[in-house]
Design a protein around this motif. Structure first.
Motif: not given
Lengths: 478, 238
Positions: A222, A225, A268-269, A272, A276
């Motif tokens: 995070r 990012l 970002e989300d 991410y 991931r």
């Protein structure tokens, strides 16, 4: 801002035996800024450069010399430059220059005015079509499949394609054929996307202790990012390709994972989730990494300008295309690239070969949107003139062998392990054969209807005399 | 002061927006006017789960494609989850061109289909989502549900939030609307050893208890023909 310049130079570089990587591409782009303020990276060892404005600085030969010197001074062992009116001409000139490297001439077949020295070719303004005409078709950036088809049809030189009628090519090959024809005639409206090498953000973090599970990596992910996203925001770009590098503890080994959002983004989300998913593929069933990781690096390998659509106040149900892109990216990350598809049938007789789906690699690039808006023949017309709906076919993944009783060659009864079913209507045969050069087939297709109303698509395989007749169920209508 | 025509036009547009019903609702045409007339709201309802039931060859997939073609003209995104991975690509290529966007999701594992539907509906970016379960030979009412009760409720809520059409071709519990399909009587069309000809046969679509409507289905020339039938050449006869 991204309109193609009226003169373009393409630079190809060679690093010798080592294969080029992303960092060498950045190095090349940075070096070429010495020759032009507008440099567009094409890959690890190739860039396009805006070649305008050199008239008062000694002309294009001086530009070529500058670009070559800048490339060679950066550690590359070879540099070849092509200059032309449009990208497709400059690219072909650079590839040809590399091919002819060390040779003085091109057998005298270069058109008048084309300047060729040992490592560069300059195509004068307006001479693009004549320059491309005698060159092989492989110099056009067309899909491999189209190239093979064109070769099979007898097209070997670009000029042979350029003289064909565009409508004819469109009817036969669709948007790909039109694009190939445009390129063959030295027409190229691809956007020029300049990018300074320092615009490619990257972030790296060394862990306090080597990580053996995913959790510590996700924790720092995070943070990385956030830094990368802020850098992207600062330069007004979005990431279309990223890589994650895991530096293993106690060795110089680096594990790499690619991250490809469906649409360029700096959310970002979304990034991410994709990162991931990429990292989760590197752990075993117990959630442990294959080897301890001491450092993680996130590198943006390719960026594009933000491509968000303008919302429409007067459209009641306007939906956010970025949300669609995010959903499709997640589907792709979990199910694989081939799970999110568009239909892309091949023009061939063999049904299973025609049934091709291609990965929907991106939500909507301008080129795809343009190609998609070209109505193909029959596109969208699923209702006949008398109001009947055109039926659709389901194809079984593999044809299933079935036991059929036939009378006078016509299928009359379908026998399965659960019983027999009468075929009350059968149409056919539709005879198909082909591919004698690789995997020959000879089939007789029938459309047969059972008493229950099920409409099947069956075929009988050609047989040698004295061998058993074999029937196959290939699909059904619904 | 005299107002310009542009301002008057803007005011009219704002009035139209304000007069629209708030929240989820509305419907989308199936592309078959007689069927639309029978459906409550004049088409496939948004924000609800609609199940399509029927045996093989009863026209479910055909009507689904026609409905999608109708929706595509509005420019909305459409996702079709092909659980059985059996759709034939040439039949669907027409949905790619023109307005609107269309994707076919082909999960490697059929068990992922519900998750796909959840994710797509949750994004709120799609106007229609269809889950195409494998089609069965036996009447669909005897087949196990393609979604569990709790999953259906969850997807129903997501469809409502997204104001999207959610169609399941296969039985689901608690569907708000059921369309039952039945193939019509088979007419003698063409005996063997004749050429394939375009032929028509009817199907019946029943909308809950509101009645049924007959829809003609056209079985066109064989799908094995080339993309350009007029220029096609068949292989040598066996």
């Amino acid at each position: 801002m991204n309109a193609a310049p009226s003169r373009v130079a393409t630079v190809l570089a060679s690093e010798g035996p080592a294969s080029p990587d992303v960092s060498s591409g950045n190095r090349l782009a940075t070096a070429l800024l010495a020759g032009s303020p507008r440099v567009a990276p094409l890959g690890p060892a190739a860039c396009r450069v805006d070649a305008r404005g050199w008239d008062r600085r000694g002309g294009e030969p001086v530009l070529v010399r500058t670009l070559r010197e800048a490339t060679l001074s950066t550690g590359f062992i070879g540099a070849w430059v092509g200059v032309g009116d449009v990208a497709v001409v400059a690219d072909a000139a650079a590839v040809l220059a590399r091919h002819l490297d060390g040779r003085k001439s091109h057998g005298g077949s270069l058109p008048r005015g084309v300047v060729h020295d040992e490592a560069s070719i300059i195509v004068p303004p307006g001479a693009g079509p004549a320059f491309l005409s005698p060159l092989p078709l492989s110099l056009l950036p067309i899909p491999d499949e189209l190239r093979v088809t064109l070769r099979t049809l007898g097209f070997h030189r670009i000029g042979e394609l350029a003289v064909r009628d565009r409508n004819e090519l469109e009817a036969r090959f669709g948007p790909d054929g039109v694009q190939a024809h445009r390129w063959a005639r030295a027409e190229d409206d691809r956007a020029f996307r300049p990018l300074a090498a320092q615009d490619l953000p990257e972030a790296s973090l060394e862990l306090d202790g080597a990580a053996v599970t995913l959790e510590p990596l996700l924790f720092v992910l995070r943070h990385l990012l956030h830094r990368v996203s802020e850098d992207l925001l600062r330069v007004g770009r979005c990431a279309s390709r990223l890589s994650l590098e895991l530096h293993l503890d106690g060795s110089s080994t680096v594990q790499r994972a690619k991250v490809l959002p469906a649409r360029a983004t700096r959310r970002e989300d979304l990034l991410y989730d994709l990162c991931r998913a990429a990292l989760e593929r590197a752990v075993d069933a117990k959630g442990r990494l294959a080897a301890p990781v001491r450092e993680i690096t996130m590198r943006v390998e390719e960026t594009t300008p933000p491509g968000a659509r303008q919302g429409d106040l007067f459209t009641g149900d306007w939906r956010d295309p970025m949300a669609a892109a995010a959903a499709l990216s997640r589907l792709r990350a979990r199910l694989g690239e081939e799970a999110v598809t568009w239909p892309h049938p091949r023009s061939t007789h063999r049904p299973e070969s025609r049934n091709r789906w291609r990965a929907a690699a991106s939500v909507e690039t301008p080129e795809e949107e343009k190609a998609r808006s070209i109505p193909s023949s029959g596109a969208g017309r699923f209702i006949s003139a008398d109001g009947a709906l055109e039926s659709t076919l389901h194809l079984l993944p593999e044809p299933v062998e079935v036991d059929v009783w036939a009378s006078h060659g016509c299928p009359r009864e379908l026998r399965t392990t659960t019983g027999s079913r009468s075929l009350i209507v059968a149409e056919g045969p539709e005879r198909l054969s082909g591919d004698w050069w690789q995997d020959p087939y000879r089939r007789e297709y029938y459309r047969a209807c059972t008493e229950e109303g099920e409409l099947l698509w069956l075929y009988r395989e050609w047989r040698e005399k004295g061998t058993k007749e074999r029937w196959w169920l290939h699909g059904f209508y619904d | 002061m005299r107002r310009s025509a542009a301002i008057v036009e803007l005011e009219k547009q704002i009035e139209r927006i304000e007069s629209r019903p708030r929240g989820p609702g509305g419907s989308v045409s199936t592309g078959v006017p007689s069927l639309d007339a029978l459906l409550p709201g004049g088409g496939l309802p948004r924000g609800q789960v609609v199940e399509w039931l029927g045996p093989r060859s009863s026209g479910k997939t055909t009507l689904l494609r026609t409905a999608f073609a109708s929706l595509r003209t509005t420019g909305e995104s459409i996702a079709l989850i092909d659980t059985a991975r059996s759709l034939y690509a040439p039949d669907w290529v027409g949905l790619i061109a023109g307005e609107g966007r269309f994707w076919v999701i082909r999960p490697p594992d059929p068990g992922e289909a519900a998750w796909c539907a959840d994710l797509i509906l949750r994004s709120g970016a799609f106007g229609a989502v269809a889950l195409l379960a494998s089609t069965h030979v036996v009447p669909a009412e005897k087949v196990d549900p393609v979604l569990r009760r709790s999953v259906t409720i969850r997807l129903q809520r997501l469809a409502e939030e997204a104001n999207a059409i959610f169609v399941t071709v296969g039985h689901v519990p608690l569907a708000a609307l059921r369309l039952s399909f039945r193939a019509g009587r088979v007419e003698f069309v063409q005996e063997a050893f004749g050429p394939f000809l375009p032929s028509i046969r009817p199907i019946w679509v029943r909308v809950g208890k509101r009645g049924a409507v007959e829809v003609p289905l056209l079985y066109p020339v064989p799908p094995s023909w080339g993309l350009e039938p007029a220029r096609d050449r068949k292989g040598p006869a066996i």
